[in-house]
Scaffold this motif. Structure first.
Motif, PDB file in Angstrom:
ATOM      1  N   UNK A  49      49.237   6.330  22.429  1.00 16.10           N
ATOM      2  CA  UNK A  49      49.410   5.179  23.336  1.00 16.10           C
ATOM      3  C   UNK A  49      50.747   4.481  23.086  1.00 16.10           C
ATOM      4  N   UNK A  50      51.124   4.353  21.814  1.00 14.51           N
ATOM      5  CA  UNK A  50      52.397   3.712  21.483  1.00 14.51           C
ATOM      6  C   UNK A  50      53.579   4.575  21.922  1.00 14.51           C
ATOM      7  N   UNK A  51      53.425   5.893  21.773  1.00 19.02           N
ATOM      8  CA  UNK A  51      54.478   6.787  22.257  1.00 19.02           C
ATOM      9  C   UNK A  51      54.649   6.643  23.772  1.00 19.02           C
ATOM     10  N   UNK A  52      53.518   6.565  24.477  1.00 19.10           N
ATOM     11  CA  UNK A  52      53.551   6.437  25.936  1.00 19.10           C
ATOM     12  C   UNK A  52      54.231   5.141  26.357  1.00 19.10           C
ATOM     13  N   UNK A  53      53.883   4.064  25.686  1.00 19.09           N
ATOM     14  CA  UNK A  53      54.430   2.761  26.070  1.00 19.09           C
ATOM     15  C   UNK A  53      55.942   2.690  25.867  1.00 19.09           C
ATOM     16  N   UNK A  54      56.450   3.450  24.884  1.00 16.82           N
ATOM     17  CA  UNK A  54      57.893   3.473  24.662  1.00 16.82           C
ATOM     18  C   UNK A  54      58.621   4.235  25.771  1.00 16.82           C
ATOM     19  N   UNK A  55      57.955   5.242  26.314  1.00 10.67           N
ATOM     20  CA  UNK A  55      58.575   6.058  27.355  1.00 10.67           C
ATOM     21  C   UNK A  55      58.291   5.529  28.767  1.00 10.67           C
ATOM     22  N   UNK A  56      57.093   4.989  28.959  1.00 11.51           N
ATOM     23  CA  UNK A  56      56.680   4.534  30.302  1.00 11.51           C
ATOM     24  C   UNK A  56      56.219   3.083  30.207  1.00 11.51           C
ATOM     25  N   UNK A  57      57.154   2.190  30.163  1.00 13.53           N
ATOM     26  CA  UNK A  57      56.860   0.785  29.877  1.00 13.53           C
ATOM     27  C   UNK A  57      55.928   0.136  30.894  1.00 13.53           C
ATOM     28  N   UNK A  59      53.836   1.798  33.131  1.00 20.15           N
ATOM     29  CA  UNK A  59      52.743   2.645  33.607  1.00 20.15           C
ATOM     30  C   UNK A  59      51.554   2.558  32.657  1.00 20.15           C
ATOM     31  N   UNK A  60      50.341   2.469  33.205  1.00 20.15           N
ATOM     32  CA  UNK A  60      49.162   2.410  32.325  1.00 20.15           C
ATOM     33  C   UNK A  60      48.954   3.740  31.600  1.00 20.15           C
ATOM     34  N   UNK A  61      48.495   3.658  30.389  1.00 18.84           N
ATOM     35  CA  UNK A  61      48.260   4.846  29.555  1.00 18.84           C
ATOM     36  C   UNK A  61      47.044   5.617  30.085  1.00 18.84           C
ATOM     37  N   UNK A  62      47.217   6.913  30.433  1.00 13.81           N
ATOM     38  CA  UNK A  62      46.112   7.677  31.016  1.00 13.81           C
ATOM     39  C   UNK A  62      45.081   8.138  29.998  1.00 13.81           C
ATOM     40  N   UNK A  63      45.471   8.078  28.707  1.00 11.24           N
ATOM     41  CA  UNK A  63      44.556   8.534  27.667  1.00 11.24           C
ATOM     42  C   UNK A  63      44.744  10.000  27.352  1.00 11.24           C
ATOM     43  N   UNK A  64      44.640  10.342  26.082  1.00  8.15           N
ATOM     44  CA  UNK A  64      44.709  11.738  25.642  1.00  8.15           C
ATOM     45  C   UNK A  64      43.320  12.218  25.246  1.00  8.15           C
ATOM     46  N   UNK A  65      42.687  11.479  24.345  1.00  9.78           N
ATOM     47  CA  UNK A  65      41.352  11.855  23.888  1.00  9.78           C
ATOM     48  C   UNK A  65      40.257  11.001  24.524  1.00  9.78           C
ATOM     49  N   UNK A  66      40.660   9.880  25.122  1.00  8.26           N
ATOM     50  CA  UNK A  66      39.710   8.989  25.789  1.00  8.26           C
ATOM     51  C   UNK A  66      40.307   8.563  27.127  1.00  8.26           C
TER      52      UNK A  66
END
Length: 532
Positions: A49-57, A59-66
């Motif tokens: 989630x933190x990796x996603x937020x750094x790249x896609x400020x 955009x909501x996190x779609x989830x990897x395991x949840x």
């Protein structure tokens, strides 16, 4: 190293399960593993989630395991829930079924986690905790464990595994860690630079101890203090220092290790053990490696023959198998139903030419008189390079078993000229059921001696150092082994020095006895006088 405070936390968690009605050690470890897995999964999700937020400020996190509608299944949500009945229902009816689809879900999300890691680990996973109060207590206690510390969480799990005190019905039992480390050090001696590109396997991996210890040995050798990095957000340690390239660490942590076992509980515990020791994607397979299915099954064909640079193992000793189910390539070499012999033939088949093996076998393998025993020993000596026979004392596997064992070290192919023998009589532990440490914690007694002198042997080049057969370590030429029907028992070749006892002449002894009797009589008279 696990601290006293952390040890107390584990002991308390163990007691909580015990008093909650779950008393089988394997079941306790399995259930704790599931809950630790749930927490680690949530920690991984937070990292993604933190990796996603750094790249896609924005955009909501779609989830990897949840997925977004599965957030209530995350550990961070469960630990905040106060209703025990509700937690039990969520974990039993939603969390566990969700685990079984993790591989597919992570793959679709683009995460670098192979599907079989999760699918095999959680296949048929069942929550055995039926008491809400026990589940709440377990979640609270596991939440307090330092699972974000790579070095500590591995020791933590080793301590959990040390509580296994009974052998399985097929003769499986946990190998003491210091014996595993000795075997690892022997095969790594002078080979560290090559080892970082090896493929390492264990055809009967149990809890994964051999694979874990090999990883630990590489980490210690190749990581400088400057190469240890701690993630400020997660506290996770990574070892990508100046002594080894990141790409090589990737191979070590995700491609090097392969384990097989037909005990589902052991399979799950092994997968968790490896993951907790920084092996990101452990390839742990549910497979009876002696069966026809192992060689013929598409998923495992690549590992059945000429696959490994190194095999480390302590396969089951007990019992015989259905001959019809054993692959013909094994029984064709050695006609037997005994698992200890079949596993040795299997390992030779699984190794690449030039690949090495360090394996624990019951003593009977070294001197058994059956045709199968003799054929196997002849094969090791005549068709391969048999390098060492290391005799272990009979108590090293207590309380699981009192069987006397030996370590065989050999290379597929090559030529046997001389075989190194070593007699381990003390390993730094008592040889009773308690197996308490003797002296300092890091004192392995004869195992330390073995590791110290092993470089002198250097694959046989240093045989001049080991000609004295009255010593603890000595070598025997191939010719002599052949003359003795390839008997590999150390007692066949070790020379015992008998010192002749000297006794005084009988008359001298008689005179001495008379003098003692006179002194006793005098003392009795003196005592009688004192009593009046």
């Amino acid at each position: 190293m696990i601290t006293g405070q952390l040890r107390s936390k584990i002991d308390k968690l163990w007691e909580e399960f015990w008093t909650g009605g779950i008393t089988n050690p394997l079941t306790v470890i399995e259930q704790i593993s599931f809950l630790m897995f749930a927490r680690l999964l949530d920690m991984r999700e937070s990292t993604e989630e933190k990796k996603w937020s750094r790249k896609h400020k924005n955009k909501p996190f779609p989830g990897v395991y949840f997925s977004p509608d599965q957030q209530h299944l995350r550990w961070s949500q469960l630990r905040q829930e106060a209703d025990g009945e509700k937690i039990l229902k969520i974990v039993r009816d939603e969390v566990f079924p969700h685990f079984r689809h993790l591989g597919q879900q992570a793959d679709q999300a683009g995460a670098t986690v192979p599907q079989n890691t999760f699918n095999q680990y959680m296949k048929d996973a069942t929550l055995m905790i039926n008491k809400p109060t026990l589940l709440v207590s377990a979640i609270t206690m596991i939440d307090a464990l330092p699972l974000n510390q790579g070095d500590t969480k591995g020791d933590l799990y080793e301590y959990l595994l040390s509580k296994l005190t009974t052998a399985g019905i097929n003769g499986q039992f946990r190998t003491p860690r210091h014996i595993i480390r000795t075997m690892v050090d022997l095969v790594l001696e002078g080979n560290h630079e090559e080892a970082i590109s090896w493929t390492v396997g264990d055809p009967a991996c149990g809890t994964g101890g051999f694979l874990v210890e090999f990883m630990q040995a590489l980490r210690e050798h190749f990581t400088s203090p400057q190469g240890i990095h701690v993630d400020e957000e997660t506290g996770e340690k990574t070892y990508t220092g100046d002594l080894i390239e990141p790409a090589q660490w990737k191979h070590i942590k995700s491609e090097m290790y392969h384990g097989f076992d037909f005990d589902v509980t052991m399979l799950r515990i092994a997968a968790m053990n490896l993951m907790l020791h920084e092996i990101d994607t452990p390839d742990i397979n549910y497979q009876d490696t002696l069966s026809t299915n192992f060689t013929d099954r598409k998923e495992t064909q690549q590992w059945a023959e000429d696959a490994f640079d190194l095999i480390l193992a302590n396969p089951p000793f007990k019992g015989s198998l259905d001959e019809e189910d054993v692959h013909k390539t094994l029984t064709g070499k050695v006609k037997t139903k005994k698992t200890e012999l079949l596993f040795l033939v299997l390992m030779l088949r699984m190794l690449k030419l030039g690949g090495r093996c360090a394996v624990i076998v019951p003593d009977g393998v070294t001197f058994g008189s059956s045709k199968a025993h003799k054929m196997l020993r002849q094969m090791l000596v005549e068709e391969n390079q048999l390098e060492a026979i290391i005799k272990l004392p009979s108590g090293v596997f207590k309380p699981y078993a009192g069987v006397s064992t030996a370590i065989l070290l050999f290379t597929k192919g090559g030529q046997t000229d001389n075989v190194f023998f070593f007699d381990v009589q003390a390993d730094g532990r008592t040889l009773d059921d308690k197996r308490d440490k003797i002296g300092a914690a890091d004192d392995w007694q004869d195992l330390d001696v073995l590791r110290k002198i092993w470089p002198k042997w250097n694959g046989g080049a240093g045989k001049k150092h080991f000609q004295d057969r009255t010593a603890q370590a000595f070598c025997v030429p191939k010719k002599e082994l052949k003359e003795n029907a390839y008997d590999l028992s150390i007692n066949r070749y070790k020379e015992i020095v008998h010192e002749e006892e000297e006794y005084d002449p009988p008359k001298v002894i008689l005179t001495r006895l008379k003098k003692l009797e006179a002194e006793i009589a005098s003392d009795l008279e003196e005592l009688e006088a004192m009593l009046g």
